[in-house]
Design a protein around this motif. Structure first.
Motif, PDB file in Angstrom:
ATOM      1  N   GLU A   1      54.687  13.264  62.084  1.00 33.09           N
ATOM      2  CA  GLU A   1      53.261  13.605  62.058  1.00 33.09           C
ATOM      3  C   GLU A   1      52.516  12.750  61.041  1.00 33.09           C
ATOM      4  O   GLU A   1      51.372  12.332  61.266  1.00 33.09           O
ATOM      5  N   GLU A   2      53.186  12.449  59.917  1.00 30.91           N
ATOM      6  CA  GLU A   2      52.558  11.575  58.914  1.00 30.91           C
ATOM      7  C   GLU A   2      52.283  10.194  59.504  1.00 30.91           C
ATOM      8  O   GLU A   2      51.212   9.614  59.294  1.00 30.91           O
ATOM      9  N   GLY A   3      53.250   9.653  60.247  1.00 27.31           N
ATOM     10  CA  GLY A   3      53.058   8.357  60.894  1.00 27.31           C
ATOM     11  C   GLY A   3      51.945   8.382  61.915  1.00 27.31           C
ATOM     12  O   GLY A   3      51.135   7.446  62.008  1.00 27.31           O
ATOM     13  N   HIS A   4      51.877   9.462  62.696  1.00 27.16           N
ATOM     14  CA  HIS A   4      50.806   9.609  63.683  1.00 27.16           C
ATOM     15  C   HIS A   4      49.445   9.684  62.997  1.00 27.16           C
ATOM     16  O   HIS A   4      48.478   9.046  63.441  1.00 27.16           O
TER      17      HIS A   4
ATOM     18  N   ASP B   1      52.217   9.427  51.069  1.00 31.07           N
ATOM     19  CA  ASP B   1      52.738  10.181  49.921  1.00 31.07           C
ATOM     20  C   ASP B   1      51.647  10.997  49.264  1.00 31.07           C
ATOM     21  O   ASP B   1      51.794  12.177  49.056  1.00 31.07           O
ATOM     22  N   ALA B   2      50.548  10.303  48.849  1.00 31.83           N
ATOM     23  CA  ALA B   2      49.462  10.942  48.096  1.00 31.83           C
ATOM     24  C   ALA B   2      49.941  11.417  46.733  1.00 31.83           C
ATOM     25  O   ALA B   2      49.644  12.534  46.305  1.00 31.83           O
ATOM     26  N   THR B   3      50.726  10.570  46.055  1.00 30.69           N
ATOM     27  CA  THR B   3      51.037  10.808  44.649  1.00 30.69           C
ATOM     28  C   THR B   3      49.753  10.609  43.852  1.00 30.69           C
ATOM     29  O   THR B   3      48.751  10.085  44.351  1.00 30.69           O
ATOM     30  N   ARG B   4      49.774  10.992  42.591  1.00 29.43           N
ATOM     31  CA  ARG B   4      48.577  10.817  41.755  1.00 29.43           C
ATOM     32  C   ARG B   4      48.177   9.339  41.693  1.00 29.43           C
ATOM     33  O   ARG B   4      46.996   9.003  41.827  1.00 29.43           O
TER      34      ARG B   4
ATOM     35  N   VAL C   1      48.217   9.332  53.530  1.00 26.62           N
ATOM     36  CA  VAL C   1      48.639  10.580  54.166  1.00 26.62           C
ATOM     37  C   VAL C   1      49.601  11.278  53.223  1.00 26.62           C
ATOM     38  O   VAL C   1      50.553  10.674  52.727  1.00 26.62           O
ATOM     39  N   GLU C   2      49.354  12.527  52.968  1.00 28.99           N
ATOM     40  CA  GLU C   2      50.177  13.288  52.026  1.00 28.99           C
ATOM     41  C   GLU C   2      51.580  13.536  52.562  1.00 28.99           C
ATOM     42  O   GLU C   2      51.784  13.727  53.757  1.00 28.99           O
ATOM     43  N   CYS C   3      52.547  13.527  51.635  1.00 34.79           N
ATOM     44  CA  CYS C   3      53.886  14.051  51.900  1.00 34.79           C
ATOM     45  C   CYS C   3      54.155  15.045  50.787  1.00 34.79           C
ATOM     46  O   CYS C   3      54.601  14.684  49.700  1.00 34.79           O
ATOM     47  N   ASN C   4      53.853  16.285  51.044  1.00 33.09           N
ATOM     48  CA  ASN C   4      53.880  17.329  50.020  1.00 33.09           C
ATOM     49  C   ASN C   4      55.325  17.630  49.590  1.00 33.09           C
ATOM     50  O   ASN C   4      56.122  18.126  50.390  1.00 33.09           O
TER      51      ASN C   4
ATOM     52  N   ASN D   1      56.180  21.788  55.084  1.00 32.73           N
ATOM     53  CA  ASN D   1      55.006  21.810  54.225  1.00 32.73           C
ATOM     54  C   ASN D   1      53.839  21.164  54.959  1.00 32.73           C
ATOM     55  O   ASN D   1      54.018  20.223  55.736  1.00 32.73           O
ATOM     56  N   LYS D   2      52.645  21.643  54.701  1.00 29.66           N
ATOM     57  CA  LYS D   2      51.440  21.093  55.328  1.00 29.66           C
ATOM     58  C   LYS D   2      51.005  19.839  54.587  1.00 29.66           C
ATOM     59  O   LYS D   2      50.954  19.823  53.354  1.00 29.66           O
ATOM     60  N   ASP D   3      50.705  18.789  55.330  1.00 27.37           N
ATOM     61  CA  ASP D   3      50.253  17.523  54.749  1.00 27.37           C
ATOM     62  C   ASP D   3      48.796  17.262  55.116  1.00 27.37           C
ATOM     63  O   ASP D   3      48.361  17.582  56.223  1.00 27.37           O
ATOM     64  N   GLU D   4      48.079  16.653  54.185  1.00 24.93           N
ATOM     65  CA  GLU D   4      46.674  16.317  54.401  1.00 24.93           C
ATOM     66  C   GLU D   4      46.477  14.808  54.366  1.00 24.93           C
ATOM     67  O   GLU D   4      47.368  14.056  53.942  1.00 24.93           O
ATOM     68  N   LEU D   5      45.311  14.363  54.776  1.00 22.71           N
ATOM     69  CA  LEU D   5      44.957  12.942  54.750  1.00 22.71           C
ATOM     70  C   LEU D   5      43.784  12.749  53.795  1.00 22.71           C
ATOM     71  O   LEU D   5      42.831  13.535  53.792  1.00 22.71           O
ATOM     72  N   PHE D   6      43.870  11.690  52.989  1.00 18.25           N
ATOM     73  CA  PHE D   6      42.822  11.420  52.008  1.00 18.25           C
ATOM     74  C   PHE D   6      42.308   9.990  52.164  1.00 18.25           C
ATOM     75  O   PHE D   6      43.086   9.052  52.342  1.00 18.25           O
ATOM     76  N   ASP D   7      40.993   9.861  52.075  1.00 18.04           N
ATOM     77  CA  ASP D   7      40.370   8.538  52.068  1.00 18.04           C
ATOM     78  C   ASP D   7      39.147   8.604  51.149  1.00 18.04           C
ATOM     79  O   ASP D   7      39.044   9.518  50.311  1.00 18.04           O
ATOM     80  N   ALA D   8      38.230   7.683  51.300  1.00 22.06           N
ATOM     81  CA  ALA D   8      37.077   7.625  50.397  1.00 22.06           C
ATOM     82  C   ALA D   8      36.197   8.863  50.478  1.00 22.06           C
ATOM     83  O   ALA D   8      35.425   9.145  49.557  1.00 22.06           O
TER      84      ALA D   8
END
Length: 269
Positions: A89-92, A202-205, A220-223, A250-257
């Protein structure tokens, strides 16, 4: 997450670091079996090679939880449950964001994760499946950076030497490789996030900070906060109860600007 949650619950956690080597992990599991622990939790580096030691744990009547990355076995009863991330799902998610923000066009360099790992396998397969719907998006080269920052930098340097400026996008299977690639891109006189679109997982800090700085376009987050779910399952198994469902994600989110800056202060990893 595993260590802090064990402390909260008064659980005696015996921890072994595989140091990136599957053989070290197998030896550690055998040691835990010999010690007669109540439950074994494995975060496998690679998917294969686990069946013999899992059979040893089963003979010893020690339930096993597979955490973070999956394993390939002929008999799924060799482990009690899987608690992890949906790498496919992260890849998608990464591919669909990319297609939307490039109008389905671009030449991609892919920084693969560790060979044989579930994360690398699934993030590559799912990304390829998704971009296949967009003929204008093409992966022109791919190489493993082994999930490492320095190796990610070296692979990106090799890509730049080979392809020059004839690419548009870097897709990295994790933040460390993306950050290493950014160093190489900047050293080549290019601006990551502008001259080269960078997509990561990943969405590390550090990865989130790079999004806020405009150097990573999307992450894309990998919680990785598995502690609570893992110990909930371990306590059931220690009490002789089954874990339902056997597969927990775990639920993953997507982050951008649009949302990274607001989310950054609350990050726990």
């Amino acid at each position: 997450s595993m260590k802090s949650e064990a402390g909260k619950r008064g659980i005696d956690l015996k921890f072994a670091d595989g140091q990136g080597n599957p053989d070290n992990q197998i030896r550690a599991v055998r040691s835990f079996v010999a010690q007669g622990v109540d439950v074994i939790i494995i975060a496998p580096i690679v998917t294969t090679g686990w069946e013999p030691v899992l059979r040893e744990a089963k003979r010893a009547k020690i339930p096993v939880i597979i955490m973070d990355r999956s394993v390939e076995v002929s008999d799924e009863s060799l482990y009690a449950c899987f608690i992890g991330s949906d790498f496919a799902e992260e890849g998608h998610m990464a591919a669909e964001w990319l297609a939307k923000h490039t109008n389905g066009k671009g030449r991609i360099l892919e920084l693969l994760g560790s060979t044989g790992s579930a994360a690398a396998n699934e993030r590559h397969r799912a990304f390829a499946e998704s971009i296949a719907k967009y003929p204008g998006l093409q992966v022109i080269d791919a190489q493993s950076g082994d999930f490492g920052r320095e190796l990610g930098k070296q692979v990106m340097e090799a890509f730049l030497k080979k392809h020059g400026r004839d690419f548009d996008i870097v897709y990295a299977h994790n933040d460390d490789m993306a950050l290493g690639a950014i160093q190489a891109i900047e050293a080549a006189g290019l601006k990551p996030g502008k001259d080269v679109m960078v997509i990561s997982i990943d969405a590390t800090r550090a990865g989130m900070e790079a999004v806020v700085a405009g150097k990573i376009n999307c992450v894309v987050e990998c919680n990785p906060l598995f502690g609570p779910k893992a110990y909930d399952a371990a306590e059931k198994l220690a009490a002789g109860q089954p874990v339902v469902p056997r597969r927990q994600l775990n639920k993953d989110e997507l982050f951008d600007a649009t949302n990274a800056a607001a989310a950054l202060p609350t990050r726990k990893y």
